[in-house]
Design a protein around this motif. Structure first.
Motif, mmCIF file in Angstrom:
data_model
loop_
_atom_site.group_PDB
_atom_site.id
_atom_site.type_symbol
_atom_site.label_atom_id
_atom_site.label_comp_id
_atom_site.label_asym_id
_atom_site.label_seq_id
_atom_site.Cartn_x
_atom_site.Cartn_y
_atom_site.Cartn_z
ATOM 1 N N ALA A 158 0.710 3.610 -3.397
ATOM 2 C CA ALA A 158 0.031 4.901 -3.259
ATOM 3 C C ALA A 158 0.986 6.086 -3.380
ATOM 4 O O ALA A 158 0.548 7.209 -3.654
ATOM 5 C CB ALA A 158 -0.688 4.963 -1.912
ATOM 6 N N HIS B 292 0.860 12.179 4.636
ATOM 7 C CA HIS B 292 0.209 10.968 5.149
ATOM 8 C C HIS B 292 -0.478 11.236 6.489
ATOM 9 O O HIS B 292 0.099 11.868 7.384
ATOM 10 C CB HIS B 292 1.232 9.854 5.341
ATOM 11 C CG HIS B 292 0.686 8.676 6.099
ATOM 12 N ND1 HIS B 292 -0.256 7.822 5.583
ATOM 13 C CD2 HIS B 292 0.948 8.224 7.360
ATOM 14 C CE1 HIS B 292 -0.545 6.887 6.463
ATOM 15 N NE2 HIS B 292 0.167 7.104 7.557
ATOM 16 N N ARG C 26 -9.984 4.375 6.153
ATOM 17 C CA ARG C 26 -10.031 3.811 4.806
ATOM 18 C C ARG C 26 -8.710 3.124 4.474
ATOM 19 O O ARG C 26 -8.687 2.075 3.835
ATOM 20 C CB ARG C 26 -10.350 4.903 3.784
ATOM 21 C CG ARG C 26 -11.754 5.468 3.915
ATOM 22 C CD ARG C 26 -12.085 6.420 2.780
ATOM 23 N NE ARG C 26 -12.139 5.728 1.494
ATOM 24 C CZ ARG C 26 -12.398 6.325 0.340
ATOM 25 N NH1 ARG C 26 -12.606 7.631 0.316
ATOM 26 N NH2 ARG C 26 -12.428 5.638 -0.774
ATOM 27 N N ARG C 27 -7.608 3.718 4.876
ATOM 28 C CA ARG C 27 -6.310 3.108 4.629
ATOM 29 C C ARG C 27 -6.193 1.801 5.398
ATOM 30 O O ARG C 27 -5.699 0.797 4.874
ATOM 31 C CB ARG C 27 -5.210 4.087 5.052
ATOM 32 C CG ARG C 27 -3.831 3.724 4.526
ATOM 33 C CD ARG C 27 -2.948 3.115 5.570
ATOM 34 N NE ARG C 27 -1.570 2.994 5.094
ATOM 35 C CZ ARG C 27 -0.617 2.323 5.718
ATOM 36 N NH1 ARG C 27 -0.887 1.708 6.860
ATOM 37 N NH2 ARG C 27 0.601 2.240 5.231
ATOM 38 N N ILE D 78 0.845 -1.208 0.000
ATOM 39 C CA ILE D 78 0.000 0.000 0.000
ATOM 40 C C ILE D 78 0.871 1.245 0.000
ATOM 41 O O ILE D 78 0.643 2.199 -0.759
ATOM 42 C CB ILE D 78 -0.950 -0.002 1.213
ATOM 43 C CG1 ILE D 78 -2.009 -1.110 1.090
ATOM 44 C CG2 ILE D 78 -1.624 1.366 1.378
ATOM 45 C CD1 ILE D 78 -3.036 -0.883 0.005
ATOM 46 N N SER E 45 -5.856 6.887 8.578
ATOM 47 C CA SER E 45 -7.269 6.944 8.228
ATOM 48 C C SER E 45 -7.881 5.553 8.270
ATOM 49 O O SER E 45 -7.190 4.548 8.062
ATOM 50 C CB SER E 45 -7.458 7.524 6.814
ATOM 51 O OG SER E 45 -6.964 6.632 5.834
ATOM 52 N N ALA F 11 -5.515 2.240 -4.296
ATOM 53 C CA ALA F 11 -4.467 2.967 -3.578
ATOM 54 C C ALA F 11 -3.771 3.993 -4.468
ATOM 55 O O ALA F 11 -3.272 5.011 -3.979
ATOM 56 C CB ALA F 11 -3.446 1.980 -3.015
ATOM 57 N N TRP G 289 -2.550 7.724 1.532
ATOM 58 C CA TRP G 289 -2.517 6.403 2.171
ATOM 59 C C TRP G 289 -1.091 5.935 2.424
ATOM 60 O O TRP G 289 -0.854 5.087 3.275
ATOM 61 C CB TRP G 289 -3.214 5.371 1.279
ATOM 62 C CG TRP G 289 -4.712 5.437 1.318
ATOM 63 C CD1 TRP G 289 -5.479 6.369 1.943
ATOM 64 C CD2 TRP G 289 -5.625 4.512 0.706
ATOM 65 N NE1 TRP G 289 -6.813 6.098 1.759
ATOM 66 C CE2 TRP G 289 -6.934 4.958 1.000
ATOM 67 C CE3 TRP G 289 -5.459 3.376 -0.076
ATOM 68 C CZ2 TRP G 289 -8.062 4.293 0.552
ATOM 69 C CZ3 TRP G 289 -6.586 2.700 -0.528
ATOM 70 C CH2 TRP G 289 -7.886 3.162 -0.217
ATOM 71 N N SER G 290 -0.155 6.445 1.672
ATOM 72 C CA SER G 290 1.231 6.002 1.812
ATOM 73 C C SER G 290 1.891 6.652 3.016
ATOM 74 O O SER G 290 1.908 7.878 3.143
ATOM 75 C CB SER G 290 2.025 6.343 0.547
ATOM 76 O OG SER G 290 3.391 6.017 0.718
#
Length: 498
Positions: A248, A458, A463-464, A244, A461, A445, A451-452
């Motif tokens: 991302a 960054h 969602r991540r 991920i 979250s 991603a 998300w990274s």
């Protein structure tokens, strides 16, 4: 499960002596059972262990097993002759009494000092594991050694070591052990044990001991298996986080060639360090160190200059922001207009934006549009790099899961294991890293650089985290699917441990 040297006097542990001929892998077995690469000394030479060493396995607040590593028996034939003469001189004694009398004799402090240490520990133990190097032929000295150990009157479970070696003589050893009444045995390769080998060893040992110790071993067996499953689950999550983070990641760069090349090199180094961190975390999780792994450099030639800002996932995200009333075609027209007209919206687009609330999406992606307008490029990693990283770390996880803590040769991942052109497996699996589509969660991603964990913006979250959980579950399912359709691979064996 933890390992300790603190004794709880209210709970009597099972005392287990690890015995056998010199250089058969006794210390290696204890390293694997305790997952301690530093226990004792392992060398490919006879007589490395010269005294008794102990360690305790503990579950919850109760000490379950005391394990004692003993020296190798080096002169069993002469000792057996001595014990036979002792038996003739003291007719009517039981075999354990012969052993006790021998331990009080001067010979136990001189000629047979090593053997005396072994037998003294055996008499003070509840059960013994007799470690056999099945690459060795069964000789007279081995048979006499076993006869002496049987005299102690303790239950003995033979452990057949190095069973994956092409030079193994398992059938020969089975017959020799059966001739001495030792029919129950365990196959346990200390360098590359079976995935459930440790739990099976404890289950077989439980058949030879009194009920109170048997329950301890059953509990330990169940805990060992649970810990194994948890290690694998944690490992797949570490890999999911790596994928991920790398997928991302986006870096903004001026479009001048020199600056682009400089930033590409920075991107390569960022990913290399991220993979290195993942490898170290995996090694720690399996209780290994960097000395157990020989990594090879990964060629990150797949850095791409991202030109398709509005790839399908970004489109999808914008569509969600706009609302249900905006058709996909209208969105496609709007993004095309934005990218080709340099932020000058046409009349039709303005009408669509006003009707559908497009500006919510434009606001979210506005900074990236401005970057495009300024002539800046976005750097991301090509799919091929993601694939190689996944193959590389999957191979490492599988190797760590099958590696005993007595192994001396570092893990080396072959090129074939990470090649995108290697032969595909015939059985269908959830993810085809070599040529199939990337998992949808990785495609998603791409649209969320935040998300990274490598991205400067960054933020943690939900969602991540959900994306990581989903990918980890896919990786775990992949491993289970491949395990169900595979056979045990032969392993390379270095010299025997002590």
């Amino acid at each position: 499960m933890s390992y300790t040297i603190t004794m709880n006097p209210e709970f009597a542990p099972l005392r287990l002596a690890v015995v056998g001929h010199t250089n058969t892998g006794k210390t290696s077995l204890l390293r694997t059972l305790t997952r301690d690469t530093h226990f004792g000394e392992v060398r490919n030479s006879p007589g490395t262990t010269r005294h008794v060493e102990g360690v305790r396995l503990r579950l919850s607040s109760n000490e379950l097993i005391e394990l004692f590593d003993t020296p190798g028996m080096e002169d069993s034939m002469a000792l057996f002759d001595y014990l036979q003469r002792l038996a003739l001189e003291h007719d009517g004694m039981d075999p354990p009494q012969y052993i006790e009398r021998f331990l009080q004799a001067p010979e136990a402090q001189e000629r047979f000092e090593q053997e005396a240490r072994v037998l003294r520990q055996l008499l003070h133990s509840d059960v013994a594991l007799y470690v056999v190097d099945v690459r060795d032929p069964v000789l007279a000295k081995h048979k006499d050694e076993l006869k002496i150990l049987v005299m102690a009157g303790k239950p003995i479970l033979p452990v057949l070591n190095f069973t994956r070696s092409p030079d193994q003589r398992i059938d020969e050893w089975r017959a020799a052990l059966a001739a001495l009444g030792l029919h129950a045995l365990a196959e346990f390769d200390t360098v590359a044990p079976a995935l459930n080998g440790e739990a099976q060893l404890y289950e077989k040992l439980a058949l030879l001991v009194p009920a109170r110790h048997s329950q301890q071993l059953h509990s330990l067996s169940a805990d060992v298996e649970q810990q194994r499953q948890q290690r694998l689950k944690d490992a797949w999550r570490l890999l999911a986080e790596l994928l991920i983070d790398v997928t991302a990641l986006r870096l903004v760069s001026p479009s001048q060639r020199e600056l682009l090349e400089q930033n590409v090199r920075a991107l390569h180094e960022t990913i290399r360090l991220r993979e290195e961190a993942c490898v170290k975390s995996l090694l720690r999780r399996f209780n290994f160190t960097t000395r157990d792994y020989l990594p090879s450099d990964i060629a990150l030639e797949g850095c791409r200059w991202e030109t398709d800002l509005f790839h399908p996932e970004v489109m999808k995200e914008l569509g969600i922001q706009v609302g249900k009333g905006v058709a996909a075609g209208a969105m496609a027209g709007a993004t095309f207009d934005l990218l080709t007209a340099g932020l000058s919206l046409g009349t039709g687009t303005l009408i669509g934006a006003a009707a559908g609330g497009l500006w919510q999406g434009v606001d979210k992606w506005g900074q990236r549009l401005i970057n495009k307008w300024r002539g800046e490029s976005e750097l991301t990693v090509d799919d091929s790099v993601i694939r190689v990283l996944a193959l590389r770390e999957t191979a490492l996880i599988n190797a760590l899961a099958q590696r005993g803590h007595a192994a001396q040769t570092p893990i080396a991942i072959s090129r074939a294991q990470t090649s995108l052109h290697a032969t595909e497996q015939k059985n269908a699996t959830p993810i085809n890293w070599r040529s199939g589509e990337l998992p949808e969660v990785l495609t998603q991603a791409r649209a969320f650089p935040e998300w990274s964990a490598l991205h400067h913006k960054h933020v943690a979250s939900a969602r991540r985290e959900l994306a990581v959980d989903e990918l980890a579950a896919l990786l775990e399912q992949q491993a289970s699917s491949e395990s169900a359709h595979s056979v045990s691979m032969p392993s390379t064996h270095e010299g025997s441990g002590v």
